[in-house]
Design a protein around this motif. Structure first.
Motif, PDB file in Angstrom:
ATOM      1  N   GLY A  48       0.783  -1.034   0.088  1.00 22.39           N
ATOM      2  CA  GLY A  48       0.018  -0.293   0.056  1.00 22.39           C
ATOM      3  C   GLY A  48       1.213   1.907   0.094  1.00 22.39           C
ATOM      4  O   GLY A  48       0.356   1.911  -0.676  1.00 22.39           O
ATOM      5  N   LEU A  49       2.480   0.840   0.387  1.00 24.36           N
ATOM      6  CA  LEU A  49       3.085   2.370   0.120  1.00 24.36           C
ATOM      7  C   LEU A  49       3.183   2.886  -1.286  1.00 24.36           C
ATOM      8  O   LEU A  49       2.974   3.592  -1.371  1.00 24.36           O
ATOM      9  CB  LEU A  49       4.336   1.788   1.131  1.00 24.36           C
ATOM     10  N   ALA A  50       3.428   1.879  -1.900  1.00 25.12           N
ATOM     11  CA  ALA A  50       3.362   2.161  -3.119  1.00 25.12           C
ATOM     12  C   ALA A  50       2.200   3.184  -3.735  1.00 25.12           C
ATOM     13  O   ALA A  50       2.004   3.342  -4.645  1.00 25.12           O
ATOM     14  CB  ALA A  50       3.575   1.343  -4.271  1.00 25.12           C
ATOM     15  N   ILE A  51       1.144   2.489  -3.528  1.00 22.43           N
ATOM     16  CA  ILE A  51      -0.417   3.390  -3.419  1.00 22.43           C
ATOM     17  C   ILE A  51      -0.617   4.793  -2.773  1.00 22.43           C
ATOM     18  O   ILE A  51      -0.367   5.446  -3.781  1.00 22.43           O
ATOM     19  CB  ILE A  51      -1.504   2.504  -3.792  1.00 22.43           C
ATOM     20  N   THR A 209      -1.533  -1.291   5.871  1.00 20.03           N
ATOM     21  CA  THR A 209      -1.256   0.048   4.709  1.00 20.03           C
ATOM     22  C   THR A 209      -2.091   0.456   3.276  1.00 20.03           C
ATOM     23  O   THR A 209      -2.466   1.636   3.417  1.00 20.03           O
ATOM     24  CB  THR A 209       0.508  -0.279   4.595  1.00 20.03           C
ATOM     25  N   GLY A 210      -2.268  -0.170   2.432  1.00 18.01           N
ATOM     26  CA  GLY A 210      -3.184  -0.175   1.561  1.00 18.01           C
ATOM     27  C   GLY A 210      -4.513  -0.414   1.711  1.00 18.01           C
ATOM     28  O   GLY A 210      -5.295   0.813   1.593  1.00 18.01           O
ATOM     29  N   ALA A 211      -5.136  -1.603   1.835  1.00 12.92           N
ATOM     30  CA  ALA A 211      -6.254  -1.739   2.501  1.00 12.92           C
ATOM     31  C   ALA A 211      -7.232  -0.162   3.826  1.00 12.92           C
ATOM     32  O   ALA A 211      -8.314  -0.368   3.035  1.00 12.92           O
ATOM     33  CB  ALA A 211      -6.393  -3.089   3.089  1.00 12.92           C
ATOM     34  N   LEU A 212      -6.335  -0.488   5.129  1.00  8.64           N
ATOM     35  CA  LEU A 212      -7.373   0.983   5.518  1.00  8.64           C
ATOM     36  C   LEU A 212      -7.448   2.215   4.390  1.00  8.64           C
ATOM     37  O   LEU A 212      -8.271   2.660   4.440  1.00  8.64           O
ATOM     38  CB  LEU A 212      -6.179   0.834   6.125  1.00  8.64           C
ATOM     39  N   PHE A 213      -5.904   2.827   3.800  1.00  5.47           N
ATOM     40  CA  PHE A 213      -5.979   3.927   2.452  1.00  5.47           C
ATOM     41  C   PHE A 213      -7.243   3.881   2.011  1.00  5.47           C
ATOM     42  O   PHE A 213      -8.040   4.881   1.949  1.00  5.47           O
ATOM     43  CB  PHE A 213      -4.698   4.204   2.350  1.00  5.47           C
ATOM     44  N   LEU A 214      -7.236   2.365   1.260  1.00  9.59           N
ATOM     45  CA  LEU A 214      -8.104   2.788   0.264  1.00  9.59           C
ATOM     46  C   LEU A 214      -9.977   2.753   0.638  1.00  9.59           C
ATOM     47  O   LEU A 214     -10.550   3.819   0.397  1.00  9.59           O
ATOM     48  CB  LEU A 214      -8.251   1.285  -0.783  1.00  9.59           C
ATOM     49  N   GLY A 215     -10.301   1.970   2.270  1.00  9.57           N
ATOM     50  CA  GLY A 215     -11.237   2.285   2.854  1.00  9.57           C
ATOM     51  C   GLY A 215     -11.322   3.644   3.235  1.00  9.57           C
ATOM     52  O   GLY A 215     -12.199   4.133   2.799  1.00  9.57           O
TER      53      GLY A 215
END
Length: 354
Positions: A48-51, A209-215
């Motif tokens: 998720g850091l890359a996103i 890192t990614g899932a929480l950010f996207l949500g």
């Protein structure tokens, strides 16, 4: 210029993901296989850091601004730090919730983003009053966790989030909400670049890192796109996010029935049930993509329907969700009330047939 920057964000996401993978292995941010996990080998999990890095680059270049933009970015940093710490140290549910509440409260109080009222379809308004703040916070935290819960197969959360972002951004474009369009497009492109490595067989997971950010960002964009509108319109983001919301809803009911804590993990989510039915990893992901796309299409049709048609459409969607939930066993193999009624009617009709 807009499209050129989106291409740059896509390229950055693709180029930086392998570097994030190396970083994850270096610092030990890896996902270990166990009886609850589908994967069989150690996987790096801070993808998720890359996103997020690609997203921040797009924000710095395009500079989309509205009254809540600064608070939204602060909230994004809080939620990414929370997810990163969980990927590194396996935070307890309590500390993850604290981070999610901190991010949500930043947007609500600092950004003044609140659902204050909804115009009712038959006249009048539903004023939330003091409940507007908890309602908005619950929405943000709820959607954040819903996306996190479906992150159980390669490419699943990234793909479902991308479909939701396409729908939210497309409808925001129709409404002329260019901030939502711009931010949604940046997140979408950044996620698609990461999905290049995350689709089955994945070489890296997005992790919390990614899932929480996207949500988090999806929940905020859906509020920005549809707040203070009619009751009928307010249901649109609920439909768009139908897959993660319904999966989360059935998970909550399932845990209440089984007298388990709401945070207790299990292997009865939508993707787990479909795998048990015999679908392959890739087939399961693609079928859930199709479900997400179906909900997106329904949301578009719903937005153009009159009140009577919209209410009828919602009834049909709820019926379909219930039938699918019973068919695949989201509530357990013995929970089949609607299917049992249909079988009784079918048997009765067969007996009465001349």
């Amino acid at each position: 210029m807009f499209y050129l920057i989106l291409i740059v964000c896509f390229a950055v996401s693709i180029l930086i993901t392998p570097l994030v993978k190396k970083l994850a292995l270096l610092i030990g941010a890896t996902d270990q296989p166990n009886q609850r996990k589908v994967h069989q080998s150690i996987m790096p999990r801070i993808g998720g850091l890359a996103i997020f890095i690609s997203f921040m680059l797009g924000i710095l270049l395009l500079k989309p601004i509205n009254q809540s933009s600064t608070a939204i970015l602060i909230g994004c940093f809080i939620i990414v730090i929370t997810g990163f710490c969980d990927d590194m140290f396996e935070l307890s549910a309590k500390y993850k919730l604290i981070g999610q509440l901190a991010a949500a409260c930043t947007v609500v109080f600092l950004g003044n983003l609140q659902v204050v009222f909804i115009n009712l379809p038959f006249g009048g308004q539903l004023q939330f009053g003091l409940l507007s703040i908890p309602f908005t916070i619950i929405w943000i935290v709820g959607i954040t966790n819903a996306i996190n819960l479906i992150d159980g197969l390669d490419g699943l959360a990234a793909g479902v989030s991308s479909i939701a972002l396409i729908t939210i951004s497309g409808m925001a474009l129709i409404q002329g909400n260019f901030y939502v369009v711009t931010v949604g497009a940046i997140v979408l492109i950044s996620t698609l670049g990461f999905l290049f490595y995350n689709f089955h067989p994945a070489s890296i997971f997005m992790g919390d890192t990614g899932a929480l950010f996207l949500g988090f960002i999806i929940s905020v964009l859906s509020l920005l796109g549809f707040k203070n509108v009619t009751f009928i319109s307010f249901v649109i983001p609920v439909i768009i996010l139908g897959v993660p919301i319904s999966d989360t809803f059935f998970a909550i009911i399932r845990r209440i029935i089984n007298n388990q804590p709401l945070s207790a993990p299990d292997k009865s989510h939508l993707h787990h049930c479909m795998l048990r039915m015999g679908y392959s990893h890739r087939q399961t992901v693609l079928l859930i993509y199709a479900m997400a796309a179906f909900f997106g299409l329904v949301a578009v049709i719903y937005s153009q329907a009159r009140i009577g048609g919209a209410i009828f459409l919602i009834g049909i969607v709820i019926l379909i969700i219930e039938i699918i939930a019973e068919k695949i066993g989201l509530m357990g193999r013995d929970y089949r009330p609607l299917l049992n009624i249909m079988n009784i009617l079918k048997t009765s009709a067969a007996k009465n047939r001349p």
